[in-house]
Design an enzyme around this catalytic site. Structure first.
Site, short mmCIF file in Angstrom:
data_model
loop_
_atom_site.label_atom_id
_atom_site.label_comp_id
_atom_site.label_asym_id
_atom_site.label_seq_id
_atom_site.Cartn_x
_atom_site.Cartn_y
_atom_site.Cartn_z
N LYS A 143 -10.29 0.28 -2.65
CA LYS A 143 -10.21 0.05 -1.21
C LYS A 143 -10.50 1.34 -0.45
O LYS A 143 -9.64 2.22 -0.34
CB LYS A 143 -8.82 -0.48 -0.83
CG LYS A 143 -8.63 -0.70 0.67
CD LYS A 143 -7.23 -1.22 0.97
CE LYS A 143 -6.94 -1.26 2.47
NZ LYS A 143 -5.58 -1.76 2.76
N LYS A 147 -6.87 3.27 -3.52
CA LYS A 147 -7.31 3.28 -2.13
C LYS A 147 -7.57 4.72 -1.69
O LYS A 147 -6.81 5.62 -2.05
CB LYS A 147 -6.21 2.63 -1.27
CG LYS A 147 -6.45 2.62 0.23
CD LYS A 147 -5.30 1.91 0.93
CE LYS A 147 -5.36 2.06 2.44
NZ LYS A 147 -4.22 1.40 3.12
N ASP A 186 0.86 -1.18 0.00
CA ASP A 186 0.00 0.00 0.00
C ASP A 186 0.90 1.24 0.00
O ASP A 186 1.47 1.60 1.03
CB ASP A 186 -0.90 0.01 1.24
CG ASP A 186 -1.99 -1.05 1.20
OD1 ASP A 186 -1.75 -2.13 0.62
OD2 ASP A 186 -3.08 -0.81 1.76
#
Length: 325
Positions: A261, A225, A156
């Site tokens: 996400k 995300k 991430d």
């Protein structure tokens, strides 16, 4: 909601070939109808699901969670306990599914890797000077490569919001490309998936969220995300709507599917179900899968477990029945 006037797959290389062409494409994306987006989300949030459909949604939401601990006080013991909970969220109920992944800081990846041995749970690590993104590219690449070498199968990363807001689209693009290269497995195994954190609370406008979503996907993101969870506001339904529209349009244009996400501030089963309805109504059923949609959360799991127990037994287990993360 309006769709993006998207390029054909063969045009992607041309779009990203120069700063001018990339800037021209991103500037040409249609603006987001803020009133329309927020009204649509408000309408979808009134949807209610019951009985067997709710049971399915609760289990699906559990399977979509990236169970996360990203605090300065994280210890190996805390990470091992979280890994155990990820694999068996409700030890009293063997039918309860595991979560999608554990997400930790890079230095704790070896601990989580060992604790997850034999488990289907994925191992994610934040990288690239999380949460600020304020470091040199060399440092960010090294941190990513080290996490992958230690066993992370998902990364991430956080974009440089300062560069993006200053109009440095090519700089952000090249950084994502470099981090994507660092996700290559050193052992020849599967490469780590790259989730690109936009930190939407700092992007200010829905138009910027749309541009950043496309920029990340053009650079090779496997997921986009919303947030680090360290900035307010974090995930919101309207922002997630804009991102879902982007991945839907990107697949239509290129044939490549990208996941979404939302992370930060999603704490209740009711919240999670609202997101699942939004996914289904915006991107479609193909995204209703942990491979394509995740929740970044730490406290959400317990509420899902409480609601699941209520459906199964007719009574609430209480918040102290499940371990605190």
């Amino acid at each position: 909601m309006s769709t993006t006037a998207a390029p054909a797959g063969s045009q992607i290389a041309e779009i990203t070939s120069s700063d001018a062409s990339l800037r021209r494409f991103l500037a040409g994306l249609p603006g987001v109808d803020q009133v329309g987006a927020e009204a649509r989300v408000a309408t979808l949030a009134t949807r209610s699901i019951k009985t067997s459909a709710k049971a399915f949604a609760l289990d699906l939401a559990i399977r979509m969670i990236d169970l996360t601990t990203l605090e300065g006080q994280d210890t190996p013991g805390k990470v091992r306990a979280l890994c155990a909970k990820a694999a068996h969220p409700d030890p009293a109920d063997p039918t309860c599914p595991p979560v999608a992944a554990i997400c930790v800081y890079p230095d704790l990846v070896p601990v989580a890797k060992d604790a997850l041995t034999g488990s289907p749970v994925h191992l994610a690590s934040v990288a690239t000077a999380f949460p600020s993104g304020r470091s040199s590219l060399d440092v960010k690449v090294r941190e990513t490569a080290d996490a992958v070498a230690a066993g992370a199968d998902e990364i991430d990363m956080v974009i440089d919001r300062g560069a993006f807001l200053a109009g440095g689209y090519s700089e952000v693009f090249e950084e994502i490309v470099a981090i994507k290269r660092a996700c290559v497995s050193p052992s020849g195994g599967p490469n780590a998936h790259l989730k690109v954190i936009l930190e939407t609370g700092e992007l200010v406008t829905y138009d910027n969220v749309r541009r950043a979503s496309w920029l990340a996907m053009l650079a090779g993101a496997d997921f986009i995300k919303t947030s680090t969870g360290k900035v307010s506001p974090a995930a919101t339904l309207p922002v997630t709507l804009v991102m879902l529209e982007a991945v839907r349009d990107f697949r239509e244009a290129t044939g490549r599917q990208v996941g979404v996400k939302p992370a930060g501030g999603i704490r209740t089963a009711k919240d999670a179900i609202r997101y699942l309805v939004l996914v289904n109504e915006t991107a479609g059923e193909d995204w209703l899968d942990p491979d394509w949609f995740r929740f970044g959360a730490s406290s959400l799991l317990n509420d899902l477990l409480m609601q699941r127990t209520k459906l199964r037994t007719g009574r609430y287990a209480g918040p102290d029945y499940f371990t605190l993360d």
